[in-house]
Design an enzyme around this catalytic site. Structure first.
Site, short mmCIF file in Angstrom:
data_model
loop_
_atom_site.label_atom_id
_atom_site.label_comp_id
_atom_site.label_asym_id
_atom_site.label_seq_id
_atom_site.Cartn_x
_atom_site.Cartn_y
_atom_site.Cartn_z
N GLY A 40 -64.46 -40.47 -84.91
CA GLY A 40 -64.39 -39.95 -86.28
C GLY A 40 -63.94 -41.03 -87.25
O GLY A 40 -63.45 -42.08 -86.86
N CYS A 41 -64.14 -40.75 -88.57
CA CYS A 41 -63.76 -41.73 -89.60
C CYS A 41 -62.29 -42.08 -89.47
O CYS A 41 -61.43 -41.20 -89.47
CB CYS A 41 -64.04 -41.17 -90.99
N GLY A 42 -61.99 -43.36 -89.39
CA GLY A 42 -60.60 -43.77 -89.27
C GLY A 42 -60.05 -43.47 -87.90
O GLY A 42 -58.86 -43.62 -87.65
#
Length: 484
Positions: free
Chosen positions: A95-97
């Site tokens: 996932g993002c980050g």
């Protein structure tokens, strides 16, 4: 809003801009601190409930003794009926980050995908996918204002949107939807998920756990997500753009026989209240002759653009300081009120003379205009300001909608000696249509390409559009000005 500095043409200019806020939320469950969720700072109780649901710690509202979120201190205190495992092993996801999970939903103990409990009970028409993706784009307000935000939505087989969420992490958007559905008693089995982000195994697994029947994304899935969806019986769709998409798993759910062409309410007939304005100016120095008059499609180049705009708008105006060259066009010709001031003066003249309160302004050298995109822009015209699309290279002021409320700001800018179209934007209301929304109509952004040289023109005539993409930059001289 924060002060940022924009570098352009050798200068740094101050601007007030929104910036995506990153909010750490420490999660305590049954007295134990188990994770810190990095998220956007709104509706955090939905995020917490969805996170716990998709970890398998709760499955209904009755499983909660308490759910409390303190926004001031960034702490969530939750008590549930079930006991937490003695040892929790975190898994960092794509996932993002980097997201965090303690198990991959939708997988059994051997790491195999389990069938989704929400196999589609009815077939899905592709129009439902397009309708939900269009609605997702319209609701993505945070992405339009300052970027960096992912969005997701769930809807029915008829394309009706039920739940919407946005967050800086794509994994968090589905957690939020899962939590809101849980707390509001909404059954997600058999529903369609549309998302702005890439479909990874985590997203596919969570969808299987929730019983979703279809996942559709504006971008691509990973190979493991394709495998998981195929085993779980989830229809997986990617690259939903411009009336097309790719199906990576379980295509049998789609009912193309019941489908009809994707035509929004504004996609037929002429749009009232907006005038089409063609800007025919510039010196055509690199072409060596007036490119608006070059042979094209059995006539002259500018005739093709005029025909296309005439199908969309009741009124079409040509802005030119040489009207005698365009006697063959059956439309009104008007001249600049501020000669020698480039494309900005052309937009001003079009606005001044238009019978309607807004105009769609376009350059005369753009051969790949997309009628559906033009209709989309014109249907959202702001008579008091500017509606301007973005491409990967920036703003597109010569393919934008301007309201008569801009006239005073444009005049003040011209009188100050400034020629660049964007020079007056600080004096008026400017709304942007982000590149993601534009891509749903024109994935390659061909609509913004223009013809500047004989080589460009011959490639166009020969139909070698594939050659345009890698080595045809689409010179944006419009920022300086080409009309007048």
């Amino acid at each position: 809003m924060k002060t940022i500095h924009i570098y352009s043409n050798g200068r740094l200019e101050e601007k007030q801009s929104g910036i995506v806020r990153e909010f750490p939320l420490v999660l305590h469950v049954n007295g134990r601190e188990i994770a810190t969720l990095i998220a956007s700072p709104h509706d955090l109780r939905y995020l917490v409930a969805g996170f716990l649901r998709l970890q398998g710690f709760v499955s209904s509202v009755d499983d909660f003794h308490m759910l409390s979120v303190c926004d001031d201190f960034g702490i969530a205190n939750v008590r549930i009926k079930a006991e937490l495992p003695e040892r929790l092993k975190p898994i960092l996801t794509s996932g993002c980050g980097t997201g965090i999970t303690f198990s991959l939903p939708g997988m059994d103990g051997r790491g195999e995908a389990v069938p989704s409990p929400g196999r589609a009970t009815r077939r899905v028409a592709p129009t439902a996918i397009f309708r939900l993706m269009d609605e997702l784009a319209r609701r993505a307000d945070s992405y339009k204002s300052h970027g960096g935000i992912h969005s997701a939505a769930v809807g029915g087989a008829d394309g009706t949107l039920l739940l919407y969420a946005e967050d800086l992490g794509r994994h968090n958007t589905l957690d939020r939807i899962a939590g809101e559905a849980l707390l509001k008693g909404i059954d997600l089995k058999g529903k369609i998920l549309v998302t702005s982000g890439r479909v990874s195994t985590e997203l596919a697994g969570k969808s299987a756990h929730l019983g979703l029947a279809v996942i559709a994304s504006r971008t691509s899935p990973t190979d493991m997500a394709v495998t998981m969806c195929a085993k779980a019986g989830i229809t997986l769709i990617g690259y939903v753009r411009g009336g097309k998409f790719n199906v990576y798993a379980c295509p049998e759910v789609l009912d193309t026989t019941a489908d009809v062409p994707r035509t929004p309410a504004f996609a037929t007939g002429r749009i009232p209240g907006v005038t089409g304005v063609i800007l025919a100016g510039g010196q055509s120095s690199r072409m060596g002759s007036n490119k608006a008059l070059l042979p094209y499609k059995g006539g002259r180049f500018i005739e093709a653009i005029h025909r296309q705009l005439s199908e969309i708008f009741d009124e079409v105006i040509l802005v030119t300081n040489n009207p005698e060259q365009y006697d063959f066009l059956p439309c009104r010709k008007v001249s600049d009120l501020y000669p020698g001031m480039g494309a900005l003066a052309g937009i001003h003249a079009g606005l001044h003379h238009a019978a309607n309160q807004a105009i769609f302004a376009v350059a005369c050298d753009m051969p790949y205009l997309n009628s559906n995109l033009i209709r989309h822009l014109a249907s959202q015209a702001d008579v008091g300001g500017v509606l301007i699309p973005e491409s990967p290279t920036g703003l597109e002021p010569l393919h934008a909608v301007y309201g008569k409320g801009c006239l005073a700001a444009i005049e003040a800018t011209l009188l100050s000696g400034q020629r660049r179209i964007v020079s007056f934007f600080g004096r008026t209301n400017v709304n942007r249509v982000n590149a993601g929304q534009v891509a749903t109509f024109d994935p390659n952004f061909d609509t913004f390409r223009n013809i500047n040289t004989p080589a460009d023109y011959y490639r166009l005539r020969d139909g070698e559009r594939s050659d345009l993409h890698p080595d045809f930059p689409g010179d944006h001289a419009d920022v300086v000005g080409t009309a007048g």
